[in-house]
Design a protein around this motif. Structure first.
Motif, PDB file in Angstrom:
ATOM      1  N   GLN A 553       0.910  -1.091   0.100  1.00  0.00           N
ATOM      2  CA  GLN A 553       0.152  -0.077   0.152  1.00  0.00           C
ATOM      3  C   GLN A 553       1.007   1.345  -0.042  1.00  0.00           C
ATOM      4  O   GLN A 553       0.610   2.082  -0.476  1.00  0.00           O
ATOM      5  CB  GLN A 553      -0.917   0.006   1.183  1.00  0.00           C
ATOM      6  N   ASN A 554       1.849   1.124   0.709  1.00  0.00           N
ATOM      7  CA  ASN A 554       2.761   2.619   0.935  1.00  0.00           C
ATOM      8  C   ASN A 554       3.250   2.814  -0.282  1.00  0.00           C
ATOM      9  O   ASN A 554       3.261   4.074  -0.923  1.00  0.00           O
ATOM     10  CB  ASN A 554       4.142   2.327   1.749  1.00  0.00           C
ATOM     11  N   ASP A 555       3.661   1.615  -1.106  1.00  0.00           N
ATOM     12  CA  ASP A 555       4.420   1.844  -2.335  1.00  0.00           C
ATOM     13  C   ASP A 555       3.467   2.216  -3.467  1.00  0.00           C
ATOM     14  O   ASP A 555       3.947   3.211  -4.245  1.00  0.00           O
ATOM     15  CB  ASP A 555       4.977   0.465  -2.772  1.00  0.00           C
ATOM     16  N   MET A 556       2.287   1.786  -3.504  1.00  0.00           N
ATOM     17  CA  MET A 556       1.500   2.264  -4.421  1.00  0.00           C
ATOM     18  C   MET A 556       0.900   3.649  -4.295  1.00  0.00           C
ATOM     19  O   MET A 556       0.889   4.357  -5.214  1.00  0.00           O
ATOM     20  CB  MET A 556       0.130   1.163  -4.497  1.00  0.00           C
ATOM     21  N   LEU A 557       0.800   4.062  -3.020  1.00  0.00           N
ATOM     22  CA  LEU A 557       0.527   5.296  -2.405  1.00  0.00           C
ATOM     23  C   LEU A 557       1.597   6.453  -3.247  1.00  0.00           C
ATOM     24  O   LEU A 557       1.269   7.263  -3.828  1.00  0.00           O
ATOM     25  CB  LEU A 557       0.363   5.592  -1.108  1.00  0.00           C
ATOM     26  N   ALA A 558       2.923   6.019  -2.614  1.00  0.00           N
ATOM     27  CA  ALA A 558       3.991   6.965  -3.267  1.00  0.00           C
ATOM     28  C   ALA A 558       3.914   6.800  -4.646  1.00  0.00           C
ATOM     29  O   ALA A 558       4.202   7.744  -5.461  1.00  0.00           O
ATOM     30  CB  ALA A 558       5.301   6.306  -2.671  1.00  0.00           C
ATOM     31  N   LYS A 559       3.816   5.774  -5.444  1.00  0.00           N
ATOM     32  CA  LYS A 559       3.987   5.771  -7.247  1.00  0.00           C
ATOM     33  C   LYS A 559       2.787   6.793  -7.601  1.00  0.00           C
ATOM     34  O   LYS A 559       2.884   7.294  -8.292  1.00  0.00           O
ATOM     35  CB  LYS A 559       3.475   4.271  -7.482  1.00  0.00           C
ATOM     36  N   SER A 560       1.506   6.400  -6.907  1.00  0.00           N
ATOM     37  CA  SER A 560       0.352   7.286  -7.383  1.00  0.00           C
ATOM     38  C   SER A 560       0.480   8.619  -7.256  1.00  0.00           C
ATOM     39  O   SER A 560       0.441   9.623  -8.214  1.00  0.00           O
ATOM     40  CB  SER A 560      -0.837   6.565  -6.794  1.00  0.00           C
ATOM     41  N   MET A 561       0.995   9.050  -6.041  1.00  0.00           N
ATOM     42  CA  MET A 561       1.297  10.484  -5.894  1.00  0.00           C
ATOM     43  C   MET A 561       2.198  11.008  -6.782  1.00  0.00           C
ATOM     44  O   MET A 561       2.244  12.253  -7.243  1.00  0.00           O
ATOM     45  CB  MET A 561       1.536  10.732  -4.471  1.00  0.00           C
TER      46      MET A 561
END
Ligand code: ADP
Ligand code: MG
Length: 614
Positions: A553-561
């Motif tokens: 989740q953290n990774d995807m959040l950072a990617k998306s942001m």
């Protein structure tokens, strides 16, 4: 040779058919809800547990089934809805294949309770993997309840293939929306793990939309209505200013059946021409009615496409009708077509006097000092550094391991790297230039490096954001006036789920309830005007679960942001911005690839060039 062909046993045939009909819990939801509608229910309740993986249950107050029909309903090709092939061209029901219940019963534990209006007592049937376990009389109200438990219990490969609970729930909610929107006069309720997700009373279509997507939707709707010989159109489009970058609320229904059609979407989008920017999609809820003879839906069981006899006329009518509605309701362009540069580049934040990050900043660190022990790149951009840069060099401490893998060019030792960039050229000022507002070209001693500005910036932001999220030391800028944003209930739930991580990036939520979010602080990396888009994109990405392997989740959040904040292609960068970007890029741990695994830059060697002239 002996005969070798055999007929497959029913349960095997059913399991194979199930592979087509049932892809995920949401497919079961769709079939059961549609059966309830076909049974003329006026009230339908959907109950799910664990995103439908443990339980999908639909209860309706429709016509019910007799004892024999209850049993028959699980046979393949058993249907009460059509009798002959001609009926296919005059369909007034959702179902007609008689495949759904048979398929579902082949791959789950199913329980059916049903009673018709005129029978005294109902029937209770259990069936597992196509085998009837029991059928007994039961005291039940008029209507039908079907419970589907442990989906794919006998196909572990399928079960393992299911996505995370939030993603599967998202798919279920999508199906629920589609059926609920098509039938506003039917009351719908949805519960997940015991709590209410939707409670939709019988209403008209406008109220139904508002009940699903939130009270703020009401003022966004522009009614659309037209009737001709071949087509009746009713519904709403969202005012142009509520269009979204990501595909948002876009619903076509043909004869109360949800369909997808890029052709018709295009018709709607073209009606908005000139009212919205190119990359913004209009939102709409459009209900088309055509003569059932003029369409063919007899294609794939789970496909939502449809064939019209007279597609061109429908396109033209749809477009004209929407244009007319937009004109009638005086929808003038409200978007600011002047592109706000600050929207795309975060560089402005240097003027906002950010609080220096309290973590990982080595205040004694001077990136331009020689560091003989480390395989660091010697940048050619020594002269023009703005003073504030230093504060941005978060994480430079450990770049000793960082520049170990630079694709084609290897920076192994200080001797090599020190001479890589053509310092003499840098000093004469011909450092970098921009190609097509997309690439930054930078001379190297033995050639040149071509950097993709958007991907490079994504990498930089990604590492920075990931660090903030995991280290949990946010750097926020307080907003003078808190931002009030409105989201639909399901979208808000998604934000609620990632609230903690968002706070670690620097968001401060002062309130998160009903359909409103109040934000009193945002990460220093973002502009206030960018927040709405960012959150919308995030919600969208989470719904779609865009990221690939290595998902967290953290990774995807950072990617998306990072993806939504990064400088876009088409933005021109001045010299300082270009050089700043390059410096930041090579301070990253993994400068070679973007967060989505695309190469960030490529190098052209003079020897490569030489080959082109031989
Ligand atoms: P189809 O919907 O294509 O006919 P299904 O396998 O979904 O096929 O259902 C088989 C039959 O079972 C239906 O034709 C209908 O007669 C009966 N049935 C299914 N669900 C219900 C329900 N909720 N209420 C009454 N009858 C139902
Ligand atoms: Mg059906």
């Amino acid at each position: 040779m002996a005969d070798i062909i055999q007929l497959l046993p029913d349960h095997v045939a059913n399991q194979i058919a199930a592979g087509e009909v049932v892809q995920r819990p949401a497919s079961v939801v769709k079939e059961l809800l549609e059966n309830a509608i076909d049974a003329k229910a006026t009230s339908v309740t959907l109950v799910i547990k664990d995103a439908g993986k443990t339980l999908v249950q639909v209860t309706d107050n429709g016509i019910g089934m007799s004892v024999t029909d209850a049993r028959l309903s699980f046979e393949r090709h058993a249907t009460s809805k059509i009798k002959s092939a001609e009926d296919l061209f005059n369909l007034h029901t959702k179902g007609f294949r008689g495949e759904a219940l048979a398929s579902i019963a082949a791959i789950a534990h199913v329980e059916l309770k049903t009673k018709t209006e005129d029978s005294e007592i109902g029937t209770h049937l259990t069936i597992e993997g196509s085998k009837v376990i029991s059928q007994d009389p039961a005291v039940v109200p008029k209507g039908t309840t079907i419970s589907v438990k442990n989906l794919f219990y006998n196909i572990p490969a399928r079960r393992n293939f299911l996505k995370s609970n939030p993603v599967e729930t998202r798919h279920i909610i999508d199906e629920f929306h589609r059926v609920a929107l098509a039938h506003p006069n039917v009351a719908f309720q949805m519960l997940h793990n015991g709590s209410d997700v939707f409670n939709l009373p019988s209403s008209n279509s406008r109220q139904r939309i508002v009940n699903i997507f939130g009270s703020k939707t009401n003022e966004k709707l522009v009614p659309v209505s037209e009737e001709t010989e071949i087509l009746k159109i009713e519904g709403f489009v969202l005012k142009p200013e509520f269009g979204k970058k990501s595909r948002g609320e876009q619903f076509f229904f043909v004869n109360d059946r949800f369909i997808k059609s890029s052709y018709l979407h295009h018709a709607v989008a073209s009606a908005f021409e000139g009212l919205m920017k190119n990359d913004i999609h209009p939102g709409y809820f459009l209900f088309l009615e055509v003569d059932p003879h003029s369409i063919d839906i007899n294609i794939h069981p789970t496909k939502t496409e449809i064939k019209f006899d007279d597609e061109h006329s429908i396109y033209a009518m749809l477009r004209a009708t929407i244009k007319h509605s937009l004109g009638q309701f005086n929808i003038a362009p409200v978007l600011d077509f002047e592109r706000d540069k600050g929207f795309d580049t975060p560089y402005d934040y240097s003027k906002k006097q950010p609080t220096a990050p309290s973590i990982e900043v080595d205040r004694d660190f001077n990136p331009f000092k020689e560091k003989p022990k480390q395989g660091n790149i010697n940048f050619p951009f020594k002269r023009e550094q703005p003073a504030s840069w230093e504060s941005l060099y978060v994480g430079l401490k450990d770049e000793s391991s960082a520049v170990s893998n630079l694709g084609d060019i290897e920076f192994e030792s200080e001797e090599v790297t020190g001479s890589l960039f053509d310092t003499s050229e840098a000093e004469t000022g011909q450092t970098t230039f921009q190609l097509q507002n997309k690439y930054i070209v930078s001379p190297l001693k033995n050639g040149m490096m071509i950097i993709h500005q958007n991907l490079a910036h994504q990498r930089i932001l990604y590492e920075e954001l990931l660090k903030n999220i995991t280290v949990k030391e946010a750097v926020s800028q307080q907003l003078l006036f808190p931002l009030q944003l409105h989201f639909s209930k399901p979208d808000l739930e998604i934000i609620e789920k990632i609230r903690e991580q968002l706070e670690h990036t620097g968001f401060i939520f002062s309130e998160l309830k009903d359909e409103t979010i109040e934000i009193s602080g945002i990460p220093v990396l973002i502009l206030e005007s960018h927040v709405v888009n960012l959150l919308n994109q995030l919600v969208h990405d989470i719904k779609e679960e865009v990221p690939d392997t290595g998902f967290s989740q953290n990774d995807m959040l950072a990617k998306s942001m990072a993806a939504s904040m990064a400088i876009k292609t088409g933005v021109s960068l001045n010299k300082e911005e270009r050089e700043h970007l390059i410096n930041q890029l090579f301070a990253c741990k993994e400068p070679t690839v973007s967060p989505t695994n695309k190469p960030v830059f490529t190098a052209l060697d003079v020897s490569d060039l030489d080959k082109k002239f031989m």
